[in-house]
Design an enzyme around this catalytic site. Sequence first.
Site, PDB file in Angstrom:
ATOM      1  N   LYS A 137      78.544 -23.728  39.142  1.00 42.68           N
ATOM      2  CA  LYS A 137      77.712 -24.377  38.130  1.00 42.68           C
ATOM      3  C   LYS A 137      78.583 -25.057  37.072  1.00 42.68           C
ATOM      4  CE  LYS A 137      75.937 -23.221  34.250  1.00 42.68           C
ATOM      5  NZ  LYS A 137      76.145 -24.506  33.559  1.00 42.68           N
ATOM      6  N   GLU A 185      88.238 -16.388  32.091  1.00 40.42           N
ATOM      7  CA  GLU A 185      89.245 -17.129  31.326  1.00 40.42           C
ATOM      8  C   GLU A 185      88.541 -17.642  30.089  1.00 40.42           C
ATOM      9  OE1 GLU A 185      90.940 -19.822  29.615  1.00 40.42           O
ATOM     10  OE2 GLU A 185      90.916 -21.056  31.428  1.00 40.42           O
ATOM     11  N   CYS A 190      91.614 -24.496  25.838  1.00 39.17           N
ATOM     12  CA  CYS A 190      91.659 -23.079  25.473  1.00 39.17           C
ATOM     13  C   CYS A 190      93.076 -22.654  25.098  1.00 39.17           C
ATOM     14  CB  CYS A 190      91.128 -22.234  26.612  1.00 39.17           C
ATOM     15  SG  CYS A 190      91.749 -22.765  28.205  1.00 39.17           S
ATOM     16  N   GLU A 245      88.632 -19.623  17.077  1.00 38.29           N
ATOM     17  CA  GLU A 245      88.863 -20.812  17.901  1.00 38.29           C
ATOM     18  C   GLU A 245      87.998 -21.976  17.383  1.00 38.29           C
ATOM     19  OE1 GLU A 245      87.535 -20.656  22.059  1.00 38.29           O
ATOM     20  OE2 GLU A 245      89.426 -21.591  22.614  1.00 38.29           O
TER      21      GLU A 245
HETATM   22  P1  NAI Z   1      79.936 -21.643  26.839  1.00 39.76           P
HETATM   23  O1  NAI Z   1      80.786 -20.473  27.097  1.00 39.76           O
HETATM   24  O2  NAI Z   1      78.534 -21.426  26.366  1.00 39.76           O
HETATM   25  O3  NAI Z   1      79.830 -22.554  28.166  1.00 39.76           O
HETATM   26  C1  NAI Z   1      80.658 -22.450  29.300  1.00 39.76           C
HETATM   27  C2  NAI Z   1      79.826 -22.412  30.571  1.00 39.76           C
HETATM   28  O4  NAI Z   1      79.052 -21.206  30.590  1.00 39.76           O
HETATM   29  C3  NAI Z   1      78.806 -23.543  30.727  1.00 39.76           C
HETATM   30  O5  NAI Z   1      78.732 -23.918  32.075  1.00 39.76           O
HETATM   31  C4  NAI Z   1      77.504 -22.885  30.281  1.00 39.76           C
HETATM   32  O6  NAI Z   1      76.365 -23.496  30.814  1.00 39.76           O
HETATM   33  C5  NAI Z   1      77.671 -21.493  30.810  1.00 39.76           C
HETATM   34  N1  NAI Z   1      76.885 -20.447  30.143  1.00 39.76           N
HETATM   35  C6  NAI Z   1      76.410 -20.429  28.881  1.00 39.76           C
HETATM   36  N2  NAI Z   1      75.758 -19.279  28.631  1.00 39.76           N
HETATM   37  C7  NAI Z   1      75.816 -18.526  29.763  1.00 39.76           C
HETATM   38  C8  NAI Z   1      75.349 -17.225  30.134  1.00 39.76           C
HETATM   39  N3  NAI Z   1      74.683 -16.451  29.280  1.00 39.76           N
HETATM   40  N4  NAI Z   1      75.615 -16.777  31.379  1.00 39.76           N
HETATM   41  C9  NAI Z   1      76.301 -17.539  32.257  1.00 39.76           C
HETATM   42  N5  NAI Z   1      76.763 -18.772  31.962  1.00 39.76           N
HETATM   43  C10 NAI Z   1      76.540 -19.268  30.734  1.00 39.76           C
HETATM   44  O7  NAI Z   1      80.705 -22.559  25.825  1.00 39.76           O
HETATM   45  P2  NAI Z   1      80.091 -23.642  24.795  1.00 39.76           P
HETATM   46  O8  NAI Z   1      78.877 -23.073  24.099  1.00 39.76           O
HETATM   47  O9  NAI Z   1      79.924 -24.913  25.493  1.00 39.76           O
HETATM   48  O10 NAI Z   1      81.263 -23.745  23.730  1.00 39.76           O
HETATM   49  C11 NAI Z   1      81.348 -22.826  22.661  1.00 39.76           C
HETATM   50  C12 NAI Z   1      82.771 -22.490  22.325  1.00 39.76           C
HETATM   51  O11 NAI Z   1      83.363 -21.833  23.426  1.00 39.76           O
HETATM   52  C13 NAI Z   1      83.680 -23.667  22.059  1.00 39.76           C
HETATM   53  O12 NAI Z   1      83.582 -24.093  20.740  1.00 39.76           O
HETATM   54  C14 NAI Z   1      85.024 -23.086  22.386  1.00 39.76           C
HETATM   55  O13 NAI Z   1      85.502 -22.389  21.271  1.00 39.76           O
HETATM   56  C15 NAI Z   1      84.747 -22.120  23.506  1.00 39.76           C
HETATM   57  N6  NAI Z   1      85.045 -22.683  24.834  1.00 39.76           N
HETATM   58  C16 NAI Z   1      86.164 -22.269  25.501  1.00 39.76           C
HETATM   59  C17 NAI Z   1      86.481 -22.831  26.715  1.00 39.76           C
HETATM   60  C18 NAI Z   1      87.704 -22.433  27.466  1.00 39.76           C
HETATM   61  O14 NAI Z   1      88.224 -23.230  28.232  1.00 39.76           O
HETATM   62  N7  NAI Z   1      88.162 -21.212  27.342  1.00 39.76           N
HETATM   63  C19 NAI Z   1      85.675 -23.880  27.314  1.00 39.76           C
HETATM   64  C20 NAI Z   1      84.484 -24.202  26.584  1.00 39.76           C
HETATM   65  C21 NAI Z   1      84.214 -23.624  25.382  1.00 39.76           C
END
Ligand code: NAI
Length: 489
Positions: free
Chosen positions: A195, A269, A303, A400
């Site tokens: 996804k 990650e 990240c 972050e």
């Molecule tokens: P997120 O963690 O909500 O989104 C990442 C993925 O997880 C997306 O595909 C989303 O649809 C999915 N997702 C969201 N809620 C879920 C759940 N309950 N169960 C399973 N999958 C779920 O990240 P978001 O809200 O886009 O960004 C928020 C913060 O997260 C950013 O400001 C940043 O600090 C951090 N982040 C870190 C990343 C990394 O590479 N470690 C990547 C993206 C965001």
Amino acid sequence: MGKKTTNSLDFTSGWAYAPAPEDTKHIQLKKQYDLFIDGKFVKPTKGKYFETVNPANEEVIASVAEADENDVNKAVKAARNAYQKVWGKMPGAERGKYIYRIARLMQERARELAVIESMDGGKPIRESRDIDIPLAANHFFYYAGWADKLNYAFPNRKPKALGVAGQIIPWNFPLLMAAWKIAPALACGNTVVLKPAETTPLTALKLAEIIQESGLPEGVVNIITGAGKTGATLVNHPDINKIAFTGSTDVGKIIQKAIAGTSKKSTLELGGKAANIVFDDAPIDQAVEGIINGIFFNQGHVCCAGSRLFIQENVADMVIQKLKDRMETLIVGNPLDKNTDIGAINSKAQLNTINNYLKIGKDEGAELYQSSCSIPKKGYFCRPTLFLNTSQSHRIVQEEIFGPVLTIQTFRTVEEVIEKANNIPYGLSAGVWTDKGSKIFNLTTKLRAGVVWANTYNKFDPTSPFGGYKESGFGREGGLHGLSAYLEF
Ligand code: NAI
Ligand code: MG
């Protein structure tokens, strides 16, 4: 001084680069995208779609299917079926051929993939063209090579595939994260349901087209779109053997709770807040380039971004001045322009998060410095930003931000900087700049971070494992280590 434009390089001589936009005529995008299940594009059960926009101009690019529970069930069923009947039984050498074919098709369509990546996510074309897409193809090439050598990779251990992997990826490196997840899973004989993130689904859907073209048996890779709810449904599906997730620490914790007590394996990650450490004996100009690359690369949506700078006190003034001078030359603007250094922030929501942190930093008493460049009126943009006079207890130092925002602290001794660098909930990566090899080795053993770069930053290679300590998650992706995450022994 010349008139400032978005492409402003005119801080000394009054000249600017002429626009050099990448052509978009060659790309093929549909107005609407369905779910890729069992080798075919199928409509979502409830007929619901959401829109993905171009964050640089706020225009809708396409509508994309939203998968609900029925659709997730279908995708997992297709993956299970393909695992049991075809993929799980296929000799590694045969699996490898398909993976190679996918890699080659990605290379053939690299230009189209790069343009779509920049349109859907806002990253500069220079990065998507030179980093994201070639690295994504290289991951498939690299893991294709392992498919028939698993017994040699783990001698005397009889590696076996896990079964069906549920994979959830973020928006900062959309195609690259898809490659990190899919390539090792397939090489090890697993089938997958992936996804992508809701703001950047398009290159994963182009990858679905490539997978279809490659002749990969139906159901081996299924790509379903949707937001967090779709992700959660996938995580909770009873017939998934493994969850691989990259994203926020908050969602990582939700996933860990959801799968606790089940036999599902997981690799997470998560976030980061890397220390980039500059000693007084470092090659300073090279370090300044590394600092710029470390935090402004991909708008700081990384990240492992070097978001906390530590400078040895006796060179701090010089390093900060050089940083400010270099920031003034950075071009913020149209992601499709080949001269652009900093593209668009991925979404309105992320821009709000970043702007909120700029306010928090000022309220905490830190000194904000931004380059004087102009930014486009339409779209989501943020100037490259420094925070000076920060301390360990500041939220902007601990949390972050995921944007082009660098906090700066100084230090006097090696012991002091190690303590400060490690005093944080995260531990994904770090950078060290010094002329002394012994200092590098001292720090690499003491910094609690999965990756430590020395006299460079943000270097990636498919052969090298990547992953975190502490709240940055667990498990490794890439290299030989990345294989064991998709195998049992
Ligand atoms: P997120 O963690 O909500 O989104 C990442 C993925 O997880 C997306 O595909 C989303 O649809 C999915 N997702 C969201 N809620 C879920 C759940 N309950 N169960 C399973 N999958 C779920 O990240 P978001 O809200 O886009 O960004 C928020 C913060 O997260 C950013 O400001 C940043 O600090 C951090 N982040 C870190 C990343 C990394 O590479 N470690 C990547 C993206 C965001
Ligand atoms: Mg988008």
